[in-house]
Design a protein around this motif. Sequence first.
Motif, PDB file in Angstrom:
ATOM      1  N   CYS A 150      12.852  84.185  67.433  1.00 11.28           N
ATOM      2  CA  CYS A 150      12.195  82.861  67.324  1.00 11.28           C
ATOM      3  C   CYS A 150      10.846  82.878  68.019  1.00 11.28           C
ATOM      4  O   CYS A 150       9.861  82.340  67.520  1.00 11.28           O
ATOM      5  N   ASN A 151      10.807  83.515  69.183  1.00  6.91           N
ATOM      6  CA  ASN A 151       9.576  83.516  69.979  1.00  6.91           C
ATOM      7  C   ASN A 151       8.530  84.474  69.394  1.00  6.91           C
ATOM      8  O   ASN A 151       7.325  84.212  69.454  1.00  6.91           O
ATOM      9  N   GLN A 152       8.995  85.588  68.826  1.00  9.16           N
ATOM     10  CA  GLN A 152       8.064  86.672  68.515  1.00  9.16           C
ATOM     11  C   GLN A 152       7.599  86.721  67.065  1.00  9.16           C
ATOM     12  O   GLN A 152       6.547  87.298  66.788  1.00  9.16           O
ATOM     13  N   VAL A 153       8.372  86.151  66.146  1.00 16.35           N
ATOM     14  CA  VAL A 153       7.879  86.160  64.750  1.00 16.35           C
ATOM     15  C   VAL A 153       6.514  85.459  64.670  1.00 16.35           C
ATOM     16  O   VAL A 153       5.577  85.990  64.077  1.00 16.35           O
ATOM     17  N   PRO A 154       6.344  84.299  65.339  1.00 16.34           N
ATOM     18  CA  PRO A 154       4.999  83.696  65.297  1.00 16.34           C
ATOM     19  C   PRO A 154       3.927  84.577  65.955  1.00 16.34           C
ATOM     20  O   PRO A 154       2.748  84.477  65.619  1.00 16.34           O
ATOM     21  N   LEU A 155       4.354  85.458  66.887  1.00 15.60           N
ATOM     22  CA  LEU A 155       3.361  86.321  67.532  1.00 15.60           C
ATOM     23  C   LEU A 155       2.809  87.386  66.571  1.00 15.60           C
ATOM     24  O   LEU A 155       1.782  87.989  66.849  1.00 15.60           O
ATOM     25  N   CYS A 156       3.497  87.587  65.440  1.00 18.59           N
ATOM     26  CA  CYS A 156       2.952  88.503  64.411  1.00 18.59           C
ATOM     27  C   CYS A 156       1.643  87.926  63.865  1.00 18.59           C
ATOM     28  O   CYS A 156       0.880  88.635  63.219  1.00 18.59           O
ATOM     29  N   ARG A 157       1.412  86.630  64.095  1.00 18.78           N
ATOM     30  CA  ARG A 157       0.158  86.004  63.645  1.00 18.78           C
ATOM     31  C   ARG A 157      -0.740  85.685  64.842  1.00 18.78           C
ATOM     32  O   ARG A 157      -1.667  84.883  64.733  1.00 18.78           O
ATOM     33  N   SER A 158      -0.443  86.317  65.955  1.00 19.83           N
ATOM     34  CA  SER A 158      -1.273  86.097  67.147  1.00 19.83           C
ATOM     35  C   SER A 158      -2.714  86.522  66.849  1.00 19.83           C
ATOM     36  O   SER A 158      -2.953  87.399  66.013  1.00 19.83           O
ATOM     37  N   SER A 159      -3.665  85.914  67.554  1.00 22.69           N
ATOM     38  CA  SER A 159      -5.074  86.184  67.211  1.00 22.69           C
ATOM     39  C   SER A 159      -5.537  87.579  67.634  1.00 22.69           C
ATOM     40  O   SER A 159      -6.567  88.039  67.151  1.00 22.69           O
TER      41      SER A 159
END
Length: 362
Positions: A153-162
């Motif tokens: 949950c925490n890290q999938v969005p980090l695949c789109r980190s800047s």
Amino acid sequence: MPVPDTGAEPPTVAEPAPGSAAEAGEARFEHTIARDQRIEPRDWMPDGYRATLVRQIAQHAHSEIIGMQPEGEWITRAPSLRRKAILFAKVQDEAGHGLYLYSAAETLGADRADLTERLINGRQKYSSIFNYPTLSYADVGVIGWFVDGAAICNQVPLCRSSYGPYARAMVRICKEESFHQRQGYELLLTMMRGSVGQRAQVQEAVDRWWWPSLMMFGPPDGDSPNSARSMAWRIKRHSNDELRQRFVDMTVPQAERLGATLPDPELAWNEQRDSWDFGTPDWTELQRVISGDGPCNQARVERRRRAHEDGAWVREAAAAHAARQHQRATAPMSQASQSEQKPEQKPERKPEQKSQLKGVTA
Ligand code: FAQ
């Protein structure tokens, strides 16, 4: 001419800005973030952006490396060869995740040896969750289900980190976390089909790990000093509370399917929010664990320190090998070609040595 749509991300190109080089760099940075594109190591970035990334990526890397310990303790006690092989592979994956992340931190100018020193001197944090003990084999399953589930949950969005290197590292890490979560859930399903004692063991592990897993997402939004800045820079894409809610919403139906009860009397479906309401974690416990006073903090760091010291000879050997390789690669051509023409001469053995050797091989 129209640009063909290759499905690839557009390159990180920004409009040139007028003014000094620093102003132009800053304008390019802002433009790249505003267009939701990637910052790469060669790009200008504000000091605060760099420092925030090093802080988060280092903590993340340390969490993966320290996170090998709680489950690693069960490798020798796994109940079957199959379970042992699965657990071995998972713990090795975690080491790999730590290494990708240390590499990503190095692209920002951090030094891996220095980061490790900061971890073992208590100057950098790692996730609170790894300061709890693993008391039964069901803990291995619950860590996979809850801890890897929370990590997804925490890290999938980090695949789109800047930041490009961090985002790219996360793609592979998330694929592996997904496998980890499934193996944990599958282990628990197997145990729930087993004896009364096994079912009780699963429930007991669920009771212990639920609240610490909710704490993995960090303090509530109102007490999260870094979130606003990190979200403005698109390092983080969602707040701590948003991600915690996603985790609860994902996990409640999984618990029902498993036949386990989540230890929260306030858990209730909320029609209006289309989400689960849940109770408040003990935030004083989170602060205590983060500040070094959790059940296993000392043991975890001490073990990491010992492993680091025990591995000194490997690092020295690798450095010596790399130095030799570098020396060979950069030696002047004349020396290199001389050494190619004249292979190293083996010292002539004395006759008695030859006969001794004959005796040995006969
Ligand atoms: N534990 O202002 P915020 C895994 C600290 S990997 C310890 O909200 P931020 C895989 C925080 O650092 C798990 N410290 O901070 C696996 C900050 O301290 P600082 C690790 C915590 O950065 C599975 C202060 O509190 N995952 O599970 C915690 O915006 C199975 C204020 O907090 C990541 O690192 C905590 N739970 O948000 C491996 C993911 N929460 O630095 C083995 C990437 C907060 O100012 C087996 N990281 N703190 O002194 C993140 O997404 C963020 O850094 C957060 C914290 C969400 C962890």
